[in-house]
Design a protein around this motif. Structure first.
Motif, PDB file in Angstrom:
ATOM      1  N   HIS A 136      38.116  41.132  29.783  1.00  0.00           N
ATOM      2  CA  HIS A 136      37.237  41.341  28.648  1.00  0.00           C
ATOM      3  C   HIS A 136      36.059  42.253  28.981  1.00  0.00           C
ATOM      4  O   HIS A 136      35.808  43.207  28.260  1.00  0.00           O
TER       5      HIS A 136
ATOM      6  N   HIS B 134      38.677  34.115  24.709  1.00  0.00           N
ATOM      7  CA  HIS B 134      39.242  34.405  23.383  1.00  0.00           C
ATOM      8  C   HIS B 134      40.606  35.081  23.466  1.00  0.00           C
ATOM      9  O   HIS B 134      41.282  35.210  22.461  1.00  0.00           O
ATOM     10  N   HIS B 135      40.993  35.502  24.668  1.00  0.00           N
ATOM     11  CA  HIS B 135      42.342  36.051  24.803  1.00  0.00           C
ATOM     12  C   HIS B 135      43.366  34.954  25.040  1.00  0.00           C
ATOM     13  O   HIS B 135      44.545  35.229  25.144  1.00  0.00           O
TER      14      HIS B 135
HETATM   15 CU    CU Z   1      38.135  40.187  25.024  1.00  0.00          CU
END
Ligand code: CU
Ligand code: HEM
Lengths: 763, 103
Positions: free
Chosen positions: A268, A317-318
């Motif tokens: 990220h 969030h992945h």
């Molecule tokens: Cu991300």
């Protein structure tokens, strides 16, 4: 110039330490791979539009064995290599490598980077990496095929069809990682230490700020993924099981989910690593071409730094659909959504910069405005992905592919083009054709929306990501015509990039000669000739004002004032805001920044060991298997070597070079003794049946101590080099800095061992 | 002046070194004695932190550096600890559960 004229081609263009030449090397490498990645995208889109049809013209060349069309194994290789190449070998070299290297010293008024030779090695490492991934296409079994994310257990098992291509991709990425770390150390040190007189932090161009944050994120987070990739490599080739479990790991194993955490812990921040320089660049360009100061400069910088911090705590969030703990997921959701606050701040600042400006629609400005537009779409679609409950539906569909192409392939790529069009005159001393540039912009803008927006549409209909043929699914048959549409649009999109390449090459040789400041820009880079002389500035500049002095009163018949103009207007803060002089040498700062990345590297290893061991139902302790007395003695040896290293620094400080050499030699000797004892310890344990693949503890023990031993070995080499160099009195003037720097590294290795001894051996 | 400063250095180096060896010996003694696991764990946490700090403060001279040089190692160490703890719910507490349990 004359001094440089005598150098050979090789030393001037291949092994150059000049940041400007290295930037060009990065630029060319990045552009070549951009073309390569684009070609792979076309193959994918052809396949999705006309599944299993022979590829026109080039099919027989590329896939002669299969009769000119793709076979199912090819598709994963294509998206894996397309993604990896685009992210790590196209966009990163262009934005960090080329923009970073070219602009930083020129914008802050320095002669070069803080560590020019490190800079050269940084490109060298990227080059080696790019050679490896190029070779990987020709390996038996083909290129890597586990996605750019290299998810385990698919990637960590060699029983799948994935062969040596995967290993080469991992090695290539590791080399790219090393290159970025070296670059990061250089960028940070250069920006902190080498600013010209008067270049206070509040006067740095936004581009430089963006590059700075990006370098910080790289140094901090990149080591995590390097550690993870090394463990994947061990899983593949040394029969360990860090990331596999169940039937794949008969001797009991680790956890695939851990890999995802390590990967996205870096992954990220990586997207911010790419986009931060673009945001900075856009902030500067909007100001230059609206002929107005950037609105809310300080707020923009503060939001960029806030985002940099937040980007480190949202990686989950992945992984919403990975089976992760839902409560953790919720925390990640809120953190992710909170990023939109600082993002909105600088986005509004961009718009306010444009407000009532006298806007000049030059090619770089068009691309900057293009970034504003497509980033709005990319950012807004990102918000949906960030909401847990929505992501469950759209995860692994084309909605995600559409979203990240809007942020990466649209925003970041437009940023890269804005950089090239804006800096080309400075870099090559010639102007690019602006008609072709604008044509390139408008075609790209329309066509990329034609390719990427339908991705979101088909995604909402449930089109999965990473499938080679949608026609087999009844529910996707209604959208197959969109796949055909995207195929044609992608062909035209890639085709329209030829306009850019032609413009680039022709302008290189036949473009109009550029003046030193073709854009009437105010930052320092535009006060020197195009291209700049080898030392960048004829006279070392002093800085009297901020980077965006446009339309300010008192600038006479021009509407801008460069940062180095003294002038008489009220905006001159000289004296009040001079650059802070930082009371630490570049060398020491560089070493400390390096140690930051080392800490994170060992966090990757030690952290994985801790959580894997605590989570493992099979309880094994080092006390049961290891030779504690021997290892305790070895700890004593290493601790003693730290004492002798400290004493060598003391000897330098007392100008006692005879003892310096004795202590250095003794330190290297003790280090070697440590390694020898380690070696016998390994030998003994291996013979008694405790190997790296015995069980999870064995894997961790050999990996962690082995990696530590490699560090000791490199420390010994450095110390022996110092010892050798210190024969000559000429060395003595620089001895203190060198010995101190190597000492910091050596003591750090010692601390790592102190931790390893406790967590591996005693618990 | 240089002389005296460096001599002070010598004494403190030796003391630090002695402390490091002493703590290591204590660690080995503690694990070979018959204490509870938690007690040993807490004790080791203390000794490791003490040893690392001794090396950093004296051998790496953090003691005499400006505050912001401290930040350079302190921030990643803090991040590391946070990162490792963030892995606990997923990796440590999930591991023992089977797939069926999760669903
Ligand atoms: Cu991300
Ligand atoms: C001509 C423009 C491009 C087109 C038509 C295109 C098309 C595609 C397609 C069809 C996929 C595979 C989707 C799937 O099957 O799951 C893909 C994946 C991907 N693309 Fe692109 N792409 C383009 C440019 C770029 C650029 C410039 C970047 C990066 C900066 C990029 C980054 C990626 C990544 C990271 C993936 C994911 C790979 C994976 O699933 O492991 N693309 N792209």
């Amino acid at each position: 110039m004359s001094g440089h004229g005598k150098e050979s081609f090789i030393s001037r263009f291949v092994f150059s330490t000049d940041h400007k030449v290295i930037a060009i090397q990065y630029l060319i490498t990045g552009l070549l791979f951009l073309g390569f990645g684009g070609a792979m995208a076309l193959l994918m889109r052809w396949q999705l539009a006309f599944p299993w049809q022979p590829i026109p013209f080039i099919g027989h060349l590329l896939f002669s064995s299969s009769g000119g069309f793709l076979v199912p194994e090819h598709y994963p290789m294509l998206f894996t290599m397309h993604g990896s190449i685009m992210v790590f070998f196209a966009i990163t070299p262009i934005l960090l490598g080329a923009l970073g290297n070219y602009s930083i010293p020129l914008e802050i008024g320095a002669q070069d980077m803080a560590f020019p030779r490190l800079n050269m090695m940084s490109y060298g490492s990227l080059f080696l990496g790019s050679v490896l991934i190029t070779i990987s296409f020709f390996m038996p079994g083909g290129a890597a095929g586990s996605g750019w994310t290299i998810y385990t257990p698919l990637s960590s098992s060699t029983t799948t069809s994935i062969g040596w291509g995967q290993d080469l991709l991992i090695l290539g990425l590791a080399l790219d990682g090393v290159s970025l770390l070296m670059g990061g150390i250089n960028y940070i040190t250069t920006i902190v230490k080498l600013r010209a007189r008067g270049m206070s932090l509040r006067r740095l161009p936004l581009t430089t700020w963006g590059l700075f944050f990006s370098a910080v994120l790289n140094t901090v987070w990149l080591p995590l993924v390097v550690a993870a990739l090394i463990m994947v490599l061990c899983d593949r080739r040394l029969d360990t099981a860090f990331f596999t479990a169940g039937p794949l790991a008969p001797r009991g194993g680790g956890q695939a989910l851990l890999y995802q955490h390590l990967f996205w812990g870096f992954g990220h921040p990586e997207v911010y690593i790419l986009i931060l320089p673009v945001w900075g660049l856009v902030g500067d360009l909007l100001s230059v071409f609206s002929r107005k100061p950037a609105f809310g400069y300080a707020a923009t910088v503060i939001s960029m730094s806030t985002i940099s911090v937040l980007s480190g705590v949202v990686w989950g969030h992945h992984m919403f659909t990975s089976g992760m703990n839902p409560l953790v997921g919720k925390a990640f959701m809120f953190l992710t959504i909170s990023i939109s606050i600082p993002t909105a701040v600088f986005f509004l600042n961009w718009l306010a910069t444009l407000w009532r400006g006298s806007i000049h629609f030059t090619t770089p400005m068009l691309f900057a405005l293009g970034v504003v537009f497509v980033f709005a779409i990319g950012g807004l679609t990102g918000l949906y992905n960030a909401v847990q409950t929505i992501d469950v539906y759209i995860h692994d569909t084309y909605v995600v592919v559409g979203h990240f192409h809007y942020t990466l392939a649209a925003s970041v790529l437009f940023g890269a083009f804005a950089f090239i069009y804006f800096w080309f005159p400075k870099i090559f001393g010639r102007e690019m054709n602006s008609f072709l540039g604008k044509l390139h912009f408008w075609l790209s803008l329309v066509l990329l929306n034609a390719v990427f927006f339908p991705m979101i549409l088909v995604g909402l209909r449930g089109h999965m990501r990473r499938i080679a043929d949608a026609t087999g699914y009844t529910f996707l048959q209604p959208v197959q015509n969109l796949n055909v549409w995207m195929g044609w649009a992608a062909l035209f999109l890639v085709g329209s990039q030829l306009i850019f390449f032609i413009n680039f090459i022709v302008s290189l040789f036949a473009g109009r000669k550029a003046s030193s400041n073709p854009w009437n820009a105010a930052s320092l880079a535009w006060t020197t000739s195009s291209p700049p002389p080898p030392e960048n500035f004829e006279v070392v500049p002093s800085v009297y004002r901020g980077p965006h002095e446009y339309s300010a009163p008192g600038s006479g018949d021009r509407d801008w004032m460069t940062q180095s103009e003294r002038g008489s207007s009220a905006t001159t803060f000289a004296g009040k805001e001079t650059a802070v002089s930082v009371p630490v040498t570049s060398g020491k700062l560089g070493i400390w920044v390096f140690l930051v990345s080392e800490i994170m590297l060992f966090t990757g290893f030690i952290g994985s060991y801790i959580v894997l061991r605590l989570g493992n139902p099979v309880k094994i302790s080092g006390l049961q298997v290891l030779n504690i007395p021997l290892l305790a003695i070895n700890t004593g040896v290493l601790l003693t070597s730290s004492l002798t290293m400290a004493l060598s620094l003391r000897a330098v400080q007392m100008r006692d070079y005879v003892n310096l050499r004795r202590w250095l030699l003794l330190t290297a000797g003790l280090g070697s003794l440590f390694l020898m004892i380690k070696f016998f310890d390994y030998l003994h344990m291996w013979e008694s049946g405790f190997t790296i693949s015995s069980n999870l503890f064995g894997s961790c023990y050999y990996l962690l101590t082995g990696f530590h031993a490699l560090h000791v070995l490199s420390g010994i080499v450095v110390i022996l080099c110092l010892w050798f160099a210190s024969r000559k009195p000429a060395f003595w003037t620089v001895a203190e800095g060198r010995v101190e720097g190597s000492g910091l590294y050596w003591h750090f290795i010692d601390i790592v061992w102190v931790i390893l001894f406790a967590v591996l051996c005693l618990i | 002046m240089h002389e005296t400063k460096s001599n002070v250095g010598l004494a403190s180096y030796i003391w630090v070194f002695a402390g490091l060896i002493f703590l290591t010996a204590l660690e080995v003694l503690a694990v070979s004695a018959d204490f509870s696991k938690t007690a040993v764990l807490l004790f080791l946490l203390g000794t490791v932190a003490a040893k690392a700090l001794l090396i950093a403060l004296f051998f790496m001279h953090l003691k005499s550096e400006k505050w912001w040089v401290w930040l350079l190692p302190a921030l990643p160490v803090l991040l590391s600890i946070l990162f490792i703890f963030a892995l606990f719910p997923d990796i440590v507490y999930h591991a023992a559960q089977t797939f069926e349990h999760r669903i």
